[in-house]
Design an enzyme around this catalytic site. Sequence first.
Site, PDB file in Angstrom:
ATOM      1  N   SER A  29       0.819  -1.216   0.000  1.00 30.24           N
ATOM      2  CA  SER A  29       0.000   0.000   0.000  1.00 30.24           C
ATOM      3  C   SER A  29       0.854   1.268   0.000  1.00 30.24           C
ATOM      4  O   SER A  29       0.334   2.375   0.079  1.00 30.24           O
ATOM      5  CB  SER A  29      -0.930  -0.001   1.220  1.00 30.24           C
TER       6      SER A  29
ATOM      7  N   ASN B  63      -2.495  -2.657  12.883  1.00 32.74           N
ATOM      8  CA  ASN B  63      -3.953  -2.448  12.821  1.00 32.74           C
ATOM      9  C   ASN B  63      -4.388  -1.198  13.588  1.00 32.74           C
ATOM     10  O   ASN B  63      -5.189  -0.403  13.094  1.00 32.74           O
ATOM     11  CB  ASN B  63      -4.694  -3.678  13.358  1.00 32.74           C
TER      12      ASN B  63
ATOM     13  N   THR C  42     -39.199  27.981 -10.072  1.00 29.88           N
ATOM     14  CA  THR C  42     -39.541  26.630  -9.621  1.00 29.88           C
ATOM     15  C   THR C  42     -39.780  25.860 -10.912  1.00 29.88           C
ATOM     16  O   THR C  42     -40.257  26.436 -11.897  1.00 29.88           O
ATOM     17  CB  THR C  42     -40.814  26.590  -8.742  1.00 29.88           C
ATOM     18  N   HIS C  43     -39.422  24.604 -10.943  1.00 32.78           N
ATOM     19  CA  HIS C  43     -39.503  23.788 -12.174  1.00 32.78           C
ATOM     20  C   HIS C  43     -38.699  24.422 -13.316  1.00 32.78           C
ATOM     21  O   HIS C  43     -39.019  24.207 -14.483  1.00 32.78           O
ATOM     22  CB  HIS C  43     -40.952  23.590 -12.632  1.00 32.78           C
TER      23      HIS C  43
ATOM     24  N   SER D 246     -12.940  26.734 -27.850  1.00 36.37           N
ATOM     25  CA  SER D 246     -13.100  25.518 -28.639  1.00 36.37           C
ATOM     26  C   SER D 246     -12.004  25.478 -29.696  1.00 36.37           C
ATOM     27  O   SER D 246     -11.577  26.517 -30.209  1.00 36.37           O
ATOM     28  CB  SER D 246     -14.472  25.526 -29.305  1.00 36.37           C
TER      29      SER D 246
ATOM     30  N   LYS E  31     -16.635  30.344 -29.358  1.00 35.42           N
ATOM     31  CA  LYS E  31     -16.997  29.711 -28.099  1.00 35.42           C
ATOM     32  C   LYS E  31     -16.210  30.197 -26.888  1.00 35.42           C
ATOM     33  O   LYS E  31     -15.013  30.441 -26.968  1.00 35.42           O
ATOM     34  CB  LYS E  31     -16.796  28.196 -28.205  1.00 35.42           C
TER      35      LYS E  31
ATOM     36  N   ASN F 187     -16.458  28.551 -23.164  1.00 33.32           N
ATOM     37  CA  ASN F 187     -17.200  27.496 -22.464  1.00 33.32           C
ATOM     38  C   ASN F 187     -17.002  27.522 -20.945  1.00 33.32           C
ATOM     39  O   ASN F 187     -15.925  27.855 -20.471  1.00 33.32           O
ATOM     40  CB  ASN F 187     -16.759  26.130 -22.994  1.00 33.32           C
TER      41      ASN F 187
ATOM     42  N   GLU G  98     -18.526  22.870 -15.377  1.00 33.49           N
ATOM     43  CA  GLU G  98     -18.874  21.519 -15.829  1.00 33.49           C
ATOM     44  C   GLU G  98     -18.014  20.466 -15.151  1.00 33.49           C
ATOM     45  O   GLU G  98     -18.489  19.393 -14.779  1.00 33.49           O
ATOM     46  CB  GLU G  98     -18.709  21.422 -17.350  1.00 33.49           C
TER      47      GLU G  98
ATOM     48  N   TYR H  79     -10.073  -6.498  12.385  1.00 30.74           N
ATOM     49  CA  TYR H  79      -9.433  -5.961  11.177  1.00 30.74           C
ATOM     50  C   TYR H  79      -9.486  -6.967  10.035  1.00 30.74           C
ATOM     51  O   TYR H  79      -9.339  -8.176  10.230  1.00 30.74           O
ATOM     52  CB  TYR H  79      -7.964  -5.612  11.466  1.00 30.74           C
TER      53      TYR H  79
ATOM     54  N   GLN I  16      -7.981  -1.727   3.802  1.00 27.86           N
ATOM     55  CA  GLN I  16      -6.924  -0.946   3.144  1.00 27.86           C
ATOM     56  C   GLN I  16      -7.511  -0.163   1.961  1.00 27.86           C
ATOM     57  O   GLN I  16      -6.949   0.847   1.547  1.00 27.86           O
ATOM     58  CB  GLN I  16      -5.825  -1.908   2.667  1.00 27.86           C
TER      59      GLN I  16
ATOM     60  N   LYS J 128      -8.325   3.878   1.675  1.00 28.12           N
ATOM     61  CA  LYS J 128      -7.389   4.996   1.522  1.00 28.12           C
ATOM     62  C   LYS J 128      -7.483   5.738   0.198  1.00 28.12           C
ATOM     63  O   LYS J 128      -7.738   6.943   0.172  1.00 28.12           O
ATOM     64  CB  LYS J 128      -5.957   4.521   1.721  1.00 28.12           C
TER      65      LYS J 128
HETATM   66  N1  ARG Z   1      -1.777  -1.276   4.884  1.00 29.17           N
HETATM   67  C1  ARG Z   1      -2.638  -1.799   5.866  1.00 29.17           C
HETATM   68  C2  ARG Z   1      -3.997  -1.066   5.837  1.00 29.17           C
HETATM   69  O1  ARG Z   1      -4.088  -0.059   5.216  1.00 29.17           O
HETATM   70  C3  ARG Z   1      -2.027  -1.661   7.206  1.00 29.17           C
HETATM   71  C4  ARG Z   1      -2.510  -2.652   8.220  1.00 29.17           C
HETATM   72  C5  ARG Z   1      -1.907  -3.953   7.978  1.00 29.17           C
HETATM   73  N2  ARG Z   1      -2.358  -4.916   8.931  1.00 29.17           N
HETATM   74  C6  ARG Z   1      -2.353  -6.196   8.649  1.00 29.17           C
HETATM   75  N3  ARG Z   1      -2.815  -6.986   9.581  1.00 29.17           N
HETATM   76  N4  ARG Z   1      -1.951  -6.674   7.516  1.00 29.17           N
HETATM   77  O2  ARG Z   1      -4.982  -1.465   6.376  1.00 29.17           O
END
Ligand code: ARG
Length: 458
Positions: free
Chosen positions: A23, A110, A155-156, A277, A283, A285, A290, A317, A322, A325
């Site tokens: 990760s 964890n 409205t609408h 454009s 144009k 834009n 958007e 856990y 993971q 993230k």
């Molecule tokens: N990269 C892991 C996460 O984002 C860290 C925790 C890892 N824990 C484990 N028991 N493998 O959750």
Amino acid sequence: MAQLWGGRFTKETDQLVYNFNASITFDQKFWKQDIEGSRAHVRMLAKQGILTEQELRQILDGLAGIEADVESGRLEITQEYEDIHSFVEANLIDRIGDAGKKLHTGRSRNDQVALDMKLYTRDEIYEIDALLKTLLGTLLSMMEEHIHTYMPGFTHLQKAQPITLAHHLGAYFEMFRRDRLRLADIKKRMNYCPLGSGALAGTTYPLDREYTAQLLHFDGPTMNSMDSVSDRDYVIELLSALSTVMMHLSRFCEEIIIWNTNEYRFVEIDDAYSTGSSIMPQKKNPDIAELVRGKTGRVYGALISILTTMKGLPLAYNKDMQEDKELTFDAIDTVKGCVALFNGMIATMRFRKDVMEESAMNGFTNATDAADYLVNHGVPFRDAHGIIGRLVLYCIEKNKAIHELSLEELKAISPVFEADIYDAVSLKTCVEKRQTIGAPSEASMRRSIEAGKAYLSE
Ligand code: ARG
């Protein structure tokens, strides 16, 4: 491959497995928070006599060195480490040797990752809040400037009643104000420290979790170690609040896009915030509006994604977590970018007051007020509604607005009309008569603006 857990394995991890599992490419985003958490952890360990003062010094110096070197670019966070936690620990051991091996005493990745993610999102909540506050400031000064800029309220998407631009902007002021309140509320609920929960069942070391929580500016420690390592509620709440911010921005962008059309011509977006454009030379834009509208989908996607990831997870856990993230980071960055750009776009946008006012005068936005005029002269409202309906029909046939009819024409439809009807249906009267709290009259708007100012200076 640099991993923290080789001991019970007799074979190397398959390279594809390693890559799939790692990760570091994304969790390096909270490298600072990881170090901050480690600092608090070792301070607590030393206070509890689990580390010596000398070991504490060494570790703190080592962590400070890593921080300075990453900051300056001397030390690069590379993919040879599985995650940011391994990176920091391995570097610490390289620098200070045996003392570094004690960093992870009484801790699991964890509870560590649960902490890092909380620290990171908490920091970002402050940043997003500051951006929203700036946006509210922009809206408030625009409101002050446009108390007398008349426009049709819809409205609408059909013209309904006359309002002012200040009133229209004020609606968004309220929405973004609530968005800030939502963020503050989430912060209150999430602000408990998971560190010291271990892998899931706490630890056998005599940790002082209250002390760690205090060092990291939490309101206290979390109360169940199983929940601590597997709670991502706050991520879901945050993504929900961010989705709402985007929904608000997107609605406003949609209006700006409509107002910017040749048909409406209510606004002119500044050159710095528009694009052209490649083929059509005429144009200009509204791409920024958007894009903000479009990016709303990404943030909603993040919310649905994490909700789905979490729904079947047994305690405690699981590696599935993971996945929280990348999508959270992307949503946060997206919202920050969108709020900042949106703020710049509206602050530089020019409003065509004449076109807006002209538009408010057509389309029978004063029909309700014409009916109210009759009511004030003794006609029951339901009858008045019918009379004005016929009046509007007559106007459509003659291609005229109500105020363009002669008194004879008006009287032919209802003898109750007198010369003061023209004043009664003027834009100014229609707006100024609406004096209730939250209505568009100058008096009401000044009240709202004062309340807004007081709120922003809190
Ligand atoms: N990269 C892991 C996460 O984002 C860290 C925790 C890892 N824990 C484990 N028991 N493998 O959750």
